[in-house]
Scaffold this motif. Structure first.
Motif, short mmCIF file in Angstrom:
data_model
loop_
_atom_site.label_atom_id
_atom_site.label_comp_id
_atom_site.label_asym_id
_atom_site.label_seq_id
_atom_site.Cartn_x
_atom_site.Cartn_y
_atom_site.Cartn_z
N GLU A 246 0.70 -8.04 -44.29
CA GLU A 246 1.30 -6.98 -45.10
C GLU A 246 2.51 -6.51 -44.31
N LEU A 247 3.71 -6.88 -44.80
CA LEU A 247 4.92 -6.77 -43.99
C LEU A 247 5.89 -5.74 -44.57
N GLY A 248 7.17 -5.88 -44.26
CA GLY A 248 8.14 -4.85 -44.59
C GLY A 248 8.42 -4.71 -46.07
N GLY A 249 9.12 -3.64 -46.41
CA GLY A 249 9.48 -3.38 -47.80
C GLY A 249 10.88 -2.82 -47.91
N ASN A 250 11.37 -2.78 -49.14
CA ASN A 250 12.66 -2.16 -49.45
C ASN A 250 12.60 -1.73 -50.89
N ALA A 251 11.73 -0.75 -51.16
CA ALA A 251 11.34 -0.42 -52.53
C ALA A 251 12.47 0.25 -53.31
N PRO A 252 12.82 -0.31 -54.47
CA PRO A 252 13.76 0.37 -55.37
C PRO A 252 13.05 1.42 -56.21
N PHE A 253 13.76 2.47 -56.53
CA PHE A 253 13.25 3.55 -57.38
C PHE A 253 14.25 3.67 -58.53
N VAL A 254 13.84 3.21 -59.72
CA VAL A 254 14.74 3.12 -60.86
C VAL A 254 14.49 4.28 -61.82
N VAL A 255 15.58 4.94 -62.22
CA VAL A 255 15.51 6.03 -63.20
C VAL A 255 16.40 5.63 -64.37
N THR A 256 15.80 5.52 -65.56
CA THR A 256 16.57 5.13 -66.74
C THR A 256 17.17 6.38 -67.42
N ALA A 257 18.02 6.12 -68.40
CA ALA A 257 18.72 7.23 -69.07
C ALA A 257 17.78 8.13 -69.84
N SER A 370 25.69 -1.31 -49.12
CA SER A 370 25.56 -0.51 -47.91
C SER A 370 24.31 -0.89 -47.12
N ASP A 371 24.39 -0.83 -45.79
CA ASP A 371 23.23 -1.12 -44.95
C ASP A 371 22.07 -0.18 -45.25
N VAL A 372 22.37 1.06 -45.64
CA VAL A 372 21.30 2.02 -45.91
C VAL A 372 20.52 1.65 -47.17
N VAL A 373 21.10 0.76 -47.98
CA VAL A 373 20.41 0.24 -49.16
C VAL A 373 19.72 -1.08 -48.85
N ARG A 374 20.35 -1.90 -48.05
CA ARG A 374 19.86 -3.25 -47.82
C ARG A 374 18.79 -3.32 -46.72
N GLU A 375 18.74 -2.34 -45.82
CA GLU A 375 17.75 -2.34 -44.74
C GLU A 375 16.65 -1.32 -45.04
N GLU A 376 15.46 -1.57 -44.51
CA GLU A 376 14.35 -0.63 -44.65
C GLU A 376 14.64 0.60 -43.80
N ILE A 377 14.67 1.78 -44.42
CA ILE A 377 15.10 3.00 -43.72
C ILE A 377 13.99 3.57 -42.85
N ASN A 398 16.65 -7.00 -57.12
CA ASN A 398 15.98 -8.20 -56.62
C ASN A 398 16.74 -8.92 -55.51
N ASP A 399 17.91 -8.41 -55.15
CA ASP A 399 18.73 -9.06 -54.13
C ASP A 399 18.28 -8.62 -52.74
N THR A 400 17.08 -9.04 -52.36
CA THR A 400 16.49 -8.69 -51.07
C THR A 400 15.40 -9.69 -50.73
N GLU A 401 15.16 -9.88 -49.44
CA GLU A 401 14.07 -10.77 -49.03
C GLU A 401 12.71 -10.11 -49.20
N PHE A 402 12.71 -8.80 -49.45
CA PHE A 402 11.46 -8.05 -49.56
C PHE A 402 11.02 -7.92 -51.02
N GLY A 403 9.72 -7.73 -51.22
CA GLY A 403 9.20 -7.54 -52.57
C GLY A 403 7.84 -6.88 -52.54
N LEU A 404 7.75 -5.75 -51.84
CA LEU A 404 6.45 -5.09 -51.71
C LEU A 404 6.19 -4.15 -52.89
N ALA A 405 6.96 -3.06 -52.96
CA ALA A 405 6.72 -2.05 -53.99
C ALA A 405 8.01 -1.72 -54.72
N ALA A 406 7.87 -1.12 -55.91
CA ALA A 406 9.00 -0.63 -56.69
C ALA A 406 8.49 0.49 -57.58
#
Length: 472
Positions: A246-257, A370-377, A398-406
């Protein structure tokens, strides 16, 4: 100090002692035995010796011991929460929540232990019957991180024991006290000597290598960074070990209109700021539709500005980061974003304590590159990127090597589900900011890991499938 648990005995480590430091105050809260490779091998000796009797123990008996452990953890909630807060730094509210979550793994897997699973049927050609059964994989090496020192241990220990395995556990050097306390409760519950062995130490690589080199260790389960996970996979490959990562993540948080912004902000506060953002499932990057970006930012910012930052003993909402290294890393990420055009839209009041505190902040004007978007903070930083095109949104998400949570917040549930299906992540929270649950299969896609923890899948990670082809 006698903090190495081997075969039911509390022993001194072969390398002396090391300090456990409160990251909020920088004070030493305890000294713990420093184990080494010889201790690691001794722990395997104990686990291997205990394996035949434990694997032969009736599932109901194993389940009763796990349930008793849960009861003891809940009994000692306040003591365990205070211990977590002192070595990890998280708020007492978060620490209490972790104790309850951690204890629930014992109940869930106690229930799973007594549910028979297998298969029986005739072969297509006829004349034989196939009987499918499952065996405990054997001695399991468990390696846990510092950010959830109780839950990450119980999420591995409980299914391993439910399946009939014995374990050797290496807790993070930053937070060994909680794992040791849970081990003491397991002893009090009546779990036999040698079934659970705990080896704290500063030289984690040497301890774990002793386990991956030992043919008696048949399983390794690791939670931590992707870089370390890759190294362990290379080590495990020499012996073709059963592995869970169970490794790193870079979770996106999407808010629609059309999202409910009140719900989205509530979800963001949980997904981003729980445990100070130091979670692999933490929302790492916010993609907010341009039509609602200003309002969402204002509402989220107002909540962030009210967060109290400081030591847990002062009733804070946000504690420190775990180390000076972690603080330096997030400082670099934020400063880099500001140089490339981002701005601080909202910020909480800073802490006055001397620890590794980073003030929660909301950033706007952030680019997708930005690195603050592409790297796990792994910190209380919320960078906001605006979007209008769903196709471009998905490409960025989806442009990331990670795919843990969203996380997806949308008014139209059907549209939210369609969007979630196209996100490359093992777990998607839809209109909620929390995805972890003992009854759900926790795990990710791509380089976020291999295998699942929790649910029925979590038990199966500690079993081998066997079948009998029976002449009929």
């Amino acid at each position: 100090m006698n903090d190495v648990l081997i075969d039911g005995n509390w022993l001194e480590g072969e390398r002396g002692e090391f300090d456990v430091v409160d990251p909020a105050t920088l004070a030493v809260v305890a000294r713990v035995s420093d184990a080494g490779p010889a201790d690691a091998v001794a722990a395997v000796d104990a686990a291997a010796a205990a394996l035949p009797a434990w694997s032969a123990t009736a599932p109901r008996a194993r389940a009763d011991l796990l349930m008793r452990t849960r009861e003891l953890m809940l009994r000692d909630t306040e003591e365990l929460a205070a211990l977590i807060a002192s070595e990890n730094g998280k708020s007492l509210v978060d620490a209490r929540g972790e104790v309850g979550y951690a204890a629930e793994f014992f109940r869930w897997f106690a229930e799973e232990a007594v549910r028979p699973h297998g298969d029986f049927g005739s072969s297509p050609a006829g004349g034989t019957r196939t009987v499918v059964t499952h065996h405990p994989v054997g001695v399991a090496a468990l390696v846990t991180p510092w950010n959830f020192p109780a839950a990450m241990a119980t999420r591995k220990i409980a299914p391993a024991l439910a399946a009939g395995c014995t374990v050797v556990l290496k807790p993070a050097a930053e937070t060994p006290l909680t794992a040791l306390a849970v081990a003491r409760l397991m002893h009090e519950a009546g779990i036999p000597s040698g079934v659970v062995n705990v080896v704290p130490g500063l030289d984690g690589p040497a301890i774990v290598k002793a386990w991956t080199d030992d043919p008696r260790v048949r399983k390794i389960s690791f939670t931590g960074s992707t870089n370390v996970g890759r190294q362990l996979l290379r080590q495990a490959s020499d012996r073709v070990m059963n592995t869970s990562m169970e490794l790193g993540g870079n979770a996106p948080f999407v808010v629609t209109a059309d999202a409910d912004l009140d719900a989205a902000v509530d979800g963001a506060m949980i997904a981003k700021f729980r445990n100070g953002g130091q979670a692999c499932t933490a929302a790492n990057r916010f993609y907010v539709h341009a039509d609602v970006a200003a309002e969402f930012t204002a509402r989220l910012g107002a909540r962030v500005e009210k967060l109290v930052v400081g030591p847990a003993c002062e009733g804070s909402d946000i504690g420190p980061l775990i180390s000076a290294k972690a603080l330096a890393n997030v400082t670099r990420l934020v400063e880099s974003a500001l140089v490339t055009g981002a701005r601080v839209a909202h910020r909480a009041a800073p802490a006055t304590a001397p620890g590794h505190f980073f003030t929660p902040v909301v950033l706007t004007g952030v680019t997708a590159e930005s690195d603050v978007v592409r790297e796990e903070i792994f910190a209380p930083v919320a960078p906001i990127v605006t979007w209008t095109s769903e196709a471009e949104l998905l490409a960025q998400v989806n442009d990331t090597e990670f795919g843990l949570a969203a996380y997806v917040f949308a008014g139209d549930l059907g549209a939210a589900l369609k969007l979630a299906e196209r996100i490359e992540a093992g777990m998607v929270g839809i209109n909620r900011g929390l995805v972890s649950d003992p009854s759900a299969p926790f795990g990710g896609f791509k380089q976020s890991g291999i295998g699942r923890e929790g649910a029925r899948a979590g038990l199966e990670e500690y079993t081998e499938t066997q079948y009998f082809s029976v002449a009929w």
